[in-house]
Design a protein around this motif. Structure first.
Motif, PDB file in Angstrom:
ATOM      1  N   ILE A 132      17.424  -2.265  -5.014  1.00 30.02           N
ATOM      2  CA  ILE A 132      18.107  -1.512  -5.915  1.00 30.02           C
ATOM      3  C   ILE A 132      18.554   0.010  -5.180  1.00 30.02           C
ATOM      4  CG2 ILE A 132      17.685  -0.101  -8.142  1.00 30.02           C
ATOM      5  CD1 ILE A 132      17.640  -2.891  -8.405  1.00 30.02           C
ATOM      6  N   GLU A 133      19.608   0.597  -5.463  1.00 30.48           N
ATOM      7  CA  GLU A 133      20.333   1.539  -5.199  1.00 30.48           C
ATOM      8  C   GLU A 133      20.435   2.579  -6.297  1.00 30.48           C
ATOM      9  OE1 GLU A 133      23.726   1.370  -2.663  1.00 30.48           O
ATOM     10  OE2 GLU A 133      23.054  -0.206  -1.580  1.00 30.48           O
ATOM     11  N   ILE A 134      19.976   3.807  -6.131  1.00 28.98           N
ATOM     12  CA  ILE A 134      19.923   4.617  -7.418  1.00 28.98           C
ATOM     13  C   ILE A 134      20.583   6.129  -6.873  1.00 28.98           C
ATOM     14  CG2 ILE A 134      17.417   5.264  -7.135  1.00 28.98           C
ATOM     15  CD1 ILE A 134      17.766   5.973 -10.079  1.00 28.98           C
ATOM     16  N   VAL A 171      25.175  12.440 -13.881  1.00 25.82           N
ATOM     17  CA  VAL A 171      25.491  10.956 -14.213  1.00 25.82           C
ATOM     18  C   VAL A 171      24.547  10.177 -13.212  1.00 25.82           C
ATOM     19  CG1 VAL A 171      26.857   8.957 -14.810  1.00 25.82           C
ATOM     20  CG2 VAL A 171      27.703  11.141 -14.884  1.00 25.82           C
ATOM     21  N   VAL A 172      23.792   9.493 -13.684  1.00 24.36           N
ATOM     22  CA  VAL A 172      22.782   8.577 -12.707  1.00 24.36           C
ATOM     23  C   VAL A 172      23.263   7.096 -12.833  1.00 24.36           C
ATOM     24  CG1 VAL A 172      20.343   7.992 -12.582  1.00 24.36           C
ATOM     25  CG2 VAL A 172      20.902  10.191 -13.369  1.00 24.36           C
ATOM     26  N   GLY A 173      23.332   6.478 -11.549  1.00 24.54           N
ATOM     27  CA  GLY A 173      23.801   5.053 -11.396  1.00 24.54           C
ATOM     28  C   GLY A 173      22.674   4.431 -10.743  1.00 24.54           C
ATOM     29  N   VAL A 174      22.410   3.157 -11.092  1.00 25.56           N
ATOM     30  CA  VAL A 174      21.628   2.195 -10.617  1.00 25.56           C
ATOM     31  C   VAL A 174      22.279   0.639 -10.233  1.00 25.56           C
ATOM     32  CG1 VAL A 174      19.385   0.865 -10.969  1.00 25.56           C
ATOM     33  CG2 VAL A 174      19.639   3.116 -12.294  1.00 25.56           C
ATOM     34  N   LEU A 175      22.088   0.303  -9.066  1.00 24.18           N
ATOM     35  CA  LEU A 175      23.160  -0.588  -8.600  1.00 24.18           C
ATOM     36  C   LEU A 175      22.185  -1.766  -8.152  1.00 24.18           C
ATOM     37  CD1 LEU A 175      26.556  -0.698  -6.887  1.00 24.18           C
ATOM     38  CD2 LEU A 175      24.625  -1.891  -5.607  1.00 24.18           C
ATOM     39  N   VAL A 215      13.568   0.076  -3.901  1.00 18.96           N
ATOM     40  CA  VAL A 215      14.468   1.360  -4.412  1.00 18.96           C
ATOM     41  C   VAL A 215      14.901   2.065  -3.223  1.00 18.96           C
ATOM     42  CG1 VAL A 215      14.881   3.224  -5.881  1.00 18.96           C
ATOM     43  CG2 VAL A 215      13.306   1.212  -6.448  1.00 18.96           C
ATOM     44  N   MET A 216      16.218   2.291  -3.126  1.00 14.58           N
ATOM     45  CA  MET A 216      16.980   3.056  -1.941  1.00 14.58           C
ATOM     46  C   MET A 216      17.413   4.399  -2.702  1.00 14.58           C
ATOM     47  SD  MET A 216      16.655   1.129   0.550  1.00 14.58           S
ATOM     48  CE  MET A 216      16.393  -0.333   1.277  1.00 14.58           C
ATOM     49  N   THR A 217      17.041   5.349  -1.992  1.00 11.98           N
ATOM     50  CA  THR A 217      17.685   6.874  -2.881  1.00 11.98           C
ATOM     51  C   THR A 217      17.868   7.680  -1.552  1.00 11.98           C
ATOM     52  OG1 THR A 217      15.457   7.960  -2.763  1.00 11.98           O
ATOM     53  CG2 THR A 217      15.954   6.506  -4.467  1.00 11.98           C
ATOM     54  N   GLU A 253      27.608   4.892  -4.130  1.00 12.27           N
ATOM     55  CA  GLU A 253      28.510   5.793  -3.897  1.00 12.27           C
ATOM     56  C   GLU A 253      29.946   5.597  -3.693  1.00 12.27           C
ATOM     57  OE1 GLU A 253      26.935   7.599  -0.158  1.00 12.27           O
ATOM     58  OE2 GLU A 253      24.930   8.369  -1.071  1.00 12.27           O
ATOM     59  N   ASN A 254      30.197   4.585  -3.172  1.00 10.41           N
ATOM     60  CA  ASN A 254      31.630   3.997  -3.320  1.00 10.41           C
ATOM     61  C   ASN A 254      32.114   3.801  -4.671  1.00 10.41           C
ATOM     62  OD1 ASN A 254      31.752   3.424  -0.738  1.00 10.41           O
ATOM     63  ND2 ASN A 254      31.097   1.568  -0.747  1.00 10.41           N
ATOM     64  N   PHE A 255      30.970   3.600  -5.872  1.00  9.02           N
ATOM     65  CA  PHE A 255      31.193   3.431  -7.185  1.00  9.02           C
ATOM     66  C   PHE A 255      31.572   4.930  -7.660  1.00  9.02           C
ATOM     67  CE2 PHE A 255      29.670   4.051 -11.342  1.00  9.02           C
ATOM     68  CZ  PHE A 255      30.557   3.201 -12.185  1.00  9.02           C
ATOM     69  N   TRP A 256      30.942   5.710  -7.290  1.00 12.71           N
ATOM     70  CA  TRP A 256      31.176   7.227  -7.501  1.00 12.71           C
ATOM     71  C   TRP A 256      32.625   7.466  -7.225  1.00 12.71           C
ATOM     72  CZ3 TRP A 256      28.048   7.386 -11.202  1.00 12.71           C
ATOM     73  CH2 TRP A 256      26.500   7.127 -11.406  1.00 12.71           C
TER      74      TRP A 256
END
Length: 319
Positions: A132-134, A171-175, A215-217, A253-256
């Motif tokens: 998971i990337e958050i 805004v928080v994103g979980v991928l 989880v990657m942060t 981050e690409n999504f952001w």
């Protein structure tokens, strides 16, 4: 679907109705909304959207409980608006839709708002036993300090702060790195007015992550709360590198980047009140970017699962 395919698919309003019946009910004949019967359901004469059930002697519209229910706009204009909206990688503004479809600006704004509601009308994805990337981003505010203007004397104005510590909205994103599906939520202040806390980050993570995951942060201190969970936590220090082997948050981050380019380039300004619907729009685009039936997928989501209160106050949109 391109414009030629759209013209062939929906030459008349009746073809739109027939197609939506197939999408909603999975057959060429709708089910009665009251008794569920299908054998004695017949179309009403002169009212193509309505059907009559002879079993319970009731009439119903196939567009009840959908985003089209209270709209007097032609159904082909609705389909064309959805077609344009989906074909624009970063969306289109209400003024642009007004130029393409014979409606007023207020109607165009409402149509796009309703389409965004349908985009967000989907069950939360579930990410289990995966990587998971958050990450969090901040929307709004002035341009970055490199683009700041000079005052009347030619002196640079005060530096514009970035991200945390500003009035921008987090805004928080979980991928999910395996499926590349993303879930993103606008953070709201806690009871002490703080944004953004570790508990808020964990709440968004656990909305979609089920069970133990990797989880990657980044190095944001709010993620230290992950040490109290069963998750395996890796952090990347962005002051030293963007990636360290498999440890990175590049996908989210690409999504952001797409979100920021869409807001800055198309919408220019989005209020906090409507920001979640715009985030839902970009999540839908990202999660269905390889879906060849994205148009029909969105039509299926036009059937509301719950009552949504709509605002009639237009917001600022790009020309």
């Amino acid at each position: 679907m391109n414009y030629v395919e759209y013209q062939k698919k929906f030459p008349t309003e009746q073809t739109v109705i027939n197609h939506f019946i197939q999408i909603r009910y999975g057959s060429s004949v709708p089910h009665c909304h009251l008794c569920g019967g299908v054998n004695r359901v017949v179309p009403e004469r002169g009212r193509p959207k309505f059907f009559h059930c002879n079993d319970c002697n009731s009439s119903f519209s196939v567009f009840k409980d959908t985003i089209f229910e209270k709209s007097s706009t032609d159904l082909r204009d609705w389909m064309f608006a959805i077609h344009l909206f989906l074909n624009g990688k970063k969306g289109i503004s209400a003024y642009q839709l007004k130029r393409e479809v014979p409606v007023t600006y207020k109607t165009a704004w409402r149509m796009l708002k309703q389409i965004r509601i349908a985009m967000g009308n989907v069950d939360k994805p579930e990410f289990a036993q995966t990587i998971i990337e958050i990450d969090e981003t901040y929307v709004g505010g002035k341009p970055r300090k490199e683009n700041r203007r000079k005052d009347d004397d030619g002196n640079p104005t005060a530096k514009s702060k970035r991200g945390r510590g500003t009035s921008k909205t987090p805004v928080v994103g979980v991928l999910d790195r395996t499926t590349k599906k993303i879930h993103a939520r606008v953070a709201v202040p806690n009871k002490n007015g703080q944004m953004l806390t570790g508990k808020q980050l964990l709440d968004v993570l656990h909305q979609v992550v089920k069970g133990k995951s990797t989880v990657m942060t980044d190095e944001f201190s709010g993620y230290k709360i992950l040490a109290k969970t069963e998750h395996l936590h890796f952090r990347i220090d962005h002051t030293k590198a963007f990636a360290d082997g498999f440890v990175h948050t590049n996908n989210v981050e690409n999504f952001w980047g797409n979100v920021k380019r869409g807001i800055i380039g198309i919408y220019h300004q989005v209020s906090k009140h409507y920001l979640q619907s715009y985030i839902d729009e970009f999540c839908f685009r990202h999660n269905n970017r390889k879906n060849e039936n994205m148009f029909d997928t969105l039509l299926g989501q036009c059937v509301m699962k719950k009552v949504v209160v709509h605002s009639t106050e237009p917001e600022l949109c790009a020309a």
